[in-house]
Design an enzyme around this catalytic site. Structure first.
Site, mmCIF file in Angstrom:
data_model
loop_
_atom_site.group_PDB
_atom_site.id
_atom_site.type_symbol
_atom_site.label_atom_id
_atom_site.label_comp_id
_atom_site.label_asym_id
_atom_site.label_seq_id
_atom_site.Cartn_x
_atom_site.Cartn_y
_atom_site.Cartn_z
ATOM 1 N N LEU A 185 0.801 -1.345 -0.097
ATOM 2 C CA LEU A 185 -0.004 -0.143 -0.101
ATOM 3 C C LEU A 185 0.981 1.261 0.026
ATOM 4 C CD1 LEU A 185 -2.551 -1.254 2.794
ATOM 5 C CD2 LEU A 185 -2.810 -1.276 0.193
ATOM 6 N N SER A 211 11.834 3.555 -1.608
ATOM 7 C CA SER A 211 11.618 4.801 -2.014
ATOM 8 C C SER A 211 12.461 5.717 -1.358
ATOM 9 C CB SER A 211 10.177 5.191 -1.057
ATOM 10 O OG SER A 211 9.857 6.398 -1.317
ATOM 11 N N TYR A 247 3.862 4.849 6.089
ATOM 12 C CA TYR A 247 4.379 4.371 4.688
ATOM 13 C C TYR A 247 5.824 4.125 4.686
ATOM 14 C CZ TYR A 247 5.447 4.265 -0.166
ATOM 15 O OH TYR A 247 6.003 4.068 -1.314
ATOM 16 N N LYS A 287 8.688 0.959 4.395
ATOM 17 C CA LYS A 287 9.930 0.973 3.376
ATOM 18 C C LYS A 287 11.122 0.612 4.134
ATOM 19 C CE LYS A 287 7.390 1.151 -0.315
ATOM 20 N NZ LYS A 287 7.110 -0.157 -0.820
ATOM 21 N N PHE A 345 12.793 7.555 -6.831
ATOM 22 C CA PHE A 345 12.247 9.077 -6.828
ATOM 23 C C PHE A 345 10.648 9.240 -7.230
ATOM 24 C CE2 PHE A 345 16.000 10.993 -4.477
ATOM 25 C CZ PHE A 345 16.553 9.962 -4.436
ATOM 26 N N ASN A 346 10.485 10.095 -7.963
ATOM 27 C CA ASN A 346 9.057 10.297 -8.240
ATOM 28 C C ASN A 346 8.670 9.627 -9.478
ATOM 29 O OD1 ASN A 346 9.395 11.937 -6.033
ATOM 30 N ND2 ASN A 346 7.591 12.907 -6.230
HETATM 31 P P1 NAD Z 1 0.234 0.301 -7.126
HETATM 32 O O1 NAD Z 1 -0.611 0.366 -5.791
HETATM 33 O O2 NAD Z 1 -0.407 0.528 -8.589
HETATM 34 O O3 NAD Z 1 0.576 -1.353 -7.100
HETATM 35 C C1 NAD Z 1 0.877 -2.052 -5.832
HETATM 36 C C2 NAD Z 1 0.062 -3.404 -6.268
HETATM 37 O O4 NAD Z 1 0.282 -4.086 -4.897
HETATM 38 C C3 NAD Z 1 -1.342 -3.275 -6.405
HETATM 39 O O5 NAD Z 1 -1.712 -3.862 -7.724
HETATM 40 C C4 NAD Z 1 -2.116 -3.933 -5.067
HETATM 41 O O6 NAD Z 1 -3.132 -4.417 -5.733
HETATM 42 C C5 NAD Z 1 -0.729 -4.979 -4.743
HETATM 43 N N1 NAD Z 1 -0.854 -5.340 -3.555
HETATM 44 C C6 NAD Z 1 -0.986 -4.509 -2.319
HETATM 45 N N2 NAD Z 1 -0.972 -5.278 -1.189
HETATM 46 C C7 NAD Z 1 -0.841 -6.221 -1.623
HETATM 47 C C8 NAD Z 1 -0.666 -7.843 -0.712
HETATM 48 N N3 NAD Z 1 -0.845 -7.858 0.418
HETATM 49 N N4 NAD Z 1 -0.837 -9.103 -1.566
HETATM 50 C C9 NAD Z 1 -0.692 -8.836 -2.847
HETATM 51 N N5 NAD Z 1 -0.899 -7.736 -3.649
HETATM 52 C C10 NAD Z 1 -0.996 -6.624 -3.105
HETATM 53 O O7 NAD Z 1 1.301 1.129 -6.792
HETATM 54 P P2 NAD Z 1 2.793 1.391 -7.772
HETATM 55 O O8 NAD Z 1 2.849 2.775 -7.727
HETATM 56 O O9 NAD Z 1 2.860 0.402 -8.833
HETATM 57 O O10 NAD Z 1 3.931 1.046 -6.593
HETATM 58 C C11 NAD Z 1 4.743 -0.110 -6.437
HETATM 59 C C12 NAD Z 1 5.650 -0.048 -5.505
HETATM 60 O O11 NAD Z 1 6.267 0.740 -5.549
HETATM 61 C C13 NAD Z 1 4.847 -0.150 -4.022
HETATM 62 O O12 NAD Z 1 5.515 -0.911 -3.077
HETATM 63 C C14 NAD Z 1 5.094 1.248 -3.802
HETATM 64 O O13 NAD Z 1 5.073 1.672 -2.311
HETATM 65 C C15 NAD Z 1 6.485 1.583 -4.242
HETATM 66 N N6 NAD Z 1 6.641 3.174 -4.856
HETATM 67 C C16 NAD Z 1 5.910 3.688 -5.208
HETATM 68 C C17 NAD Z 1 6.043 4.963 -5.619
HETATM 69 C C18 NAD Z 1 4.898 5.798 -6.359
HETATM 70 O O14 NAD Z 1 5.127 7.156 -6.364
HETATM 71 N N7 NAD Z 1 4.404 5.439 -7.361
HETATM 72 C C19 NAD Z 1 7.274 5.649 -5.216
HETATM 73 C C20 NAD Z 1 8.024 4.855 -4.304
HETATM 74 C C21 NAD Z 1 7.727 3.567 -4.129
HETATM 75 N N1 UFG Z 2 2.044 18.667 -5.197
HETATM 76 C C1 UFG Z 2 1.126 19.646 -5.380
HETATM 77 N N2 UFG Z 2 -0.319 19.454 -5.618
HETATM 78 C C2 UFG Z 2 -0.761 18.148 -5.752
HETATM 79 C C3 UFG Z 2 0.249 17.169 -5.321
HETATM 80 C C4 UFG Z 2 1.433 17.297 -5.164
HETATM 81 O O1 UFG Z 2 1.636 20.804 -5.318
HETATM 82 O O2 UFG Z 2 -2.001 18.125 -5.957
HETATM 83 C C5 UFG Z 2 3.420 18.792 -5.015
HETATM 84 C C6 UFG Z 2 3.928 18.395 -3.437
HETATM 85 O O3 UFG Z 2 3.875 19.417 -2.685
HETATM 86 C C7 UFG Z 2 5.159 18.089 -3.914
HETATM 87 C C8 UFG Z 2 5.342 17.568 -5.363
HETATM 88 O O4 UFG Z 2 4.051 18.325 -5.963
HETATM 89 O O5 UFG Z 2 6.148 19.189 -3.925
HETATM 90 C C9 UFG Z 2 5.209 16.141 -5.598
HETATM 91 O O6 UFG Z 2 4.081 15.652 -4.689
HETATM 92 P P1 UFG Z 2 3.822 13.922 -4.752
HETATM 93 O O7 UFG Z 2 2.545 13.644 -3.925
HETATM 94 O O8 UFG Z 2 3.568 13.479 -6.211
HETATM 95 O O9 UFG Z 2 5.166 13.029 -4.479
HETATM 96 P P2 UFG Z 2 5.854 13.191 -3.161
HETATM 97 O O10 UFG Z 2 7.184 13.589 -3.352
HETATM 98 O O11 UFG Z 2 5.113 13.885 -2.099
HETATM 99 O O12 UFG Z 2 5.801 11.534 -2.778
HETATM 100 C C10 UFG Z 2 6.341 10.728 -3.531
HETATM 101 C C11 UFG Z 2 5.576 9.334 -3.148
HETATM 102 C C12 UFG Z 2 5.628 8.613 -2.127
HETATM 103 C C13 UFG Z 2 7.170 8.766 -1.897
HETATM 104 C C14 UFG Z 2 7.724 9.912 -2.095
HETATM 105 C C15 UFG Z 2 9.376 9.407 -1.894
HETATM 106 O O13 UFG Z 2 4.335 9.683 -3.517
HETATM 107 O O14 UFG Z 2 5.182 7.438 -2.123
HETATM 108 O O15 UFG Z 2 7.550 10.487 -3.437
HETATM 109 O O16 UFG Z 2 10.101 10.145 -2.813
HETATM 110 F F1 UFG Z 2 7.572 8.071 -0.684
#
Ligand code: NAD
Ligand code: UFG
Length: 335
Positions: free
Chosen positions: A83, A124, A149, A153, A178-179
């Site tokens: 999640l 992350s 969250y 990690k 990163f993002n």
């Molecule tokens: P996502 O929610 O699209 O994908 C995660 C998937 O994991 C989903 O399909 C969900 O159904 C599944 N899942 C969750 N809990 C589960 C469980 N207990 N058993 C089986 N399946 C489960 O998210 P994403 O953006 O693809 O992210 C993938 C990974 O990368 C995550 O671990 C997330 O924390 C990490 N991550 C994402 C970001 C981001 O900004 N997208 C940044 C840093 C790290």
């Molecule tokens: N932002 C806005 N408006 C919005 C959403 C975001 O101004 O509606 C800004 C935020 O303040 C930030 C930037 O856009 O300055 C990026 O924000 P995001 O929410 O897209 O991303 P974050 O950097 O806050 O977080 C992301 C992931 C997390 C992860 C983290 C680590 O969502 O899962 O990067 O790098 F942990």
């Protein structure tokens, strides 16, 4: 390689599955669908011409996971399942700890029982907390993380490190993303957030497609180029290729590697890049700072280059074009 992809129905997992198939590997997907839609599997088949083996299961279900390992000869695991909503994790910390930690404990245990030794984990940049930029892998992790969250990690990283110390044949890598932004250039797969997006890019694309009135920008008085927050945005296809590189260059031990571009982009810079790429105007208003946000951070991406022979090849403009292509072709996502 036969690669178990946990969470492979989701955003980053689906893009990685495409890259794995294109490189001749066989992804086997396990996902509970708690935050995803199986339609992404059909779309991957459309892109690659290959149908993936899919198991709907929660990783915390040890019997189900054990059965998957018993019926497939697995060479490696990429562990995306988890999640990821920062705000929700502060409201439901136990739900986050149970889902993200228990699932990884079961996975590590079942991998050990079946002698599967290669693991790549979705970590992350959030594990760095607040530190001087650029973020380097040698920084101590875990200090100043602002939400449950992020702590999941960090805790998973510590678990992997301890397990790797107990068996020197294990090859474990945490990739610190990163993002992630962007989508597959076909427009068939992309990010599909439930409800109101938390992240910047999907919010922008939903404004562009008319689902939301205007973007709220969280603060314009940071000490940055234009006062708005700065992040290191990375195209999801670059990120996906980083996983392939991490598998190919896996070596014994526990390793942490940043996956970022090494460049910072402000919120306003991203908005303007999107406006050019999509040919639309994004109305916005300035809101107060969002609690827990850091002003600016980006990766030191040199370890990924030297260790994994990987670097980003796609630009912010590519990511904006591809995000818009996905959103405009799929205004309701996969629904
Ligand atoms: P996502 O929610 O699209 O994908 C995660 C998937 O994991 C989903 O399909 C969900 O159904 C599944 N899942 C969750 N809990 C589960 C469980 N207990 N058993 C089986 N399946 C489960 O998210 P994403 O953006 O693809 O992210 C993938 C990974 O990368 C995550 O671990 C997330 O924390 C990490 N991550 C994402 C970001 C981001 O900004 N997208 C940044 C840093 C790290
Ligand atoms: N932002 C806005 N408006 C919005 C959403 C975001 O101004 O509606 C800004 C935020 O303040 C930030 C930037 O856009 O300055 C990026 O924000 P995001 O929410 O897209 O991303 P974050 O950097 O806050 O977080 C992301 C992931 C997390 C992860 C983290 C680590 O969502 O899962 O990067 O790098 F942990």
């Amino acid at each position: 390689m036969n690669i178990l992809v946990t969470g492979g129905v989701g955003y980053i997992g689906s893009h990685t599955a495409v890259k794995l198939i294109e490189a001749g590997h066989t992804p086997i997907v396990v996902d509970s669908l708690v935050n995803s839609n199986v339609e992404s599997l059909a779309r991957i088949e459309q892109i690659t011409g290959t149908k993936q083996l899919f198991y709907k299961a929660d990783l915390r279900d040890r019997d189900a996971l054990d059965a998957i390992f018993s019926s497939n000869r697995l060479d490696a695991v990429i562990h995306f399942a988890g999640l990821k909503a920062v705000g929700e994790s502060t409201e439901k910390p136990l739900y986050y700890y149970q889902n993200n930690l228990d699932s990884t404990l079961v996975l590590l245990d079942v991998m050990q029982a079946h002698a599967v030794k290669k693991l790549v984990f979705s970590s992350s940049a959030t594990v760095y907390g607040s530190a001087p930029v650029p973020y380097v892998e040698t920084y101590p992790a875990g200090q100043g993380i602002t939400n449950p969250y992020g702590r999941t990690k960090y805790f998973v990283e510590e678990m992997m490190s301890d397990v790797a110390k107990s068996d020197d044949t294990l090859e474990f890598t945490s990739l610190r993303y990163f993002n992630p932004v962007g989508a597959h250039p076909s427009g068939l797969i992309g990010e599909n957030p439930n409800g109101t997006p938390n992240n910047l890019m999907p919010y922008i694309t939903q404004v562009a497609v008319g689902k939301r009135d205007k973007l709220g920008i969280f603060g314009d008085n940071y000490d940055t180029i234009d006062g708005t927050g700065v992040r290191d945005y990375i195209h999801v296809d670059d990120l996906a290729e980083g996983h392939l590189a991490a598998l190919i260059h896996a070596t014994p031990g526990y390793h942490t590697v940043n996956l970022g571009s090494g460049r910072g982009t402000s919120v306003l810079e991203l908005v303007h890049a999107f406006e050019v790429a999509a040919g639309v105007t994004i109305p916005y208003k300035i809101l107060p700072r969002r609690s827990g946000d850091l002003p600016a951070y980006y990766a030191d991406a040199s370890l990924a280059a030297s260790r994994l022979n990987w670097r980003t090849t796609r630009t912010i403009e590519d990511a904006c074009r591809d995000s818009w292509n996905w959103q405009s072709k799929n205004p309701e996502g996969y629904n």
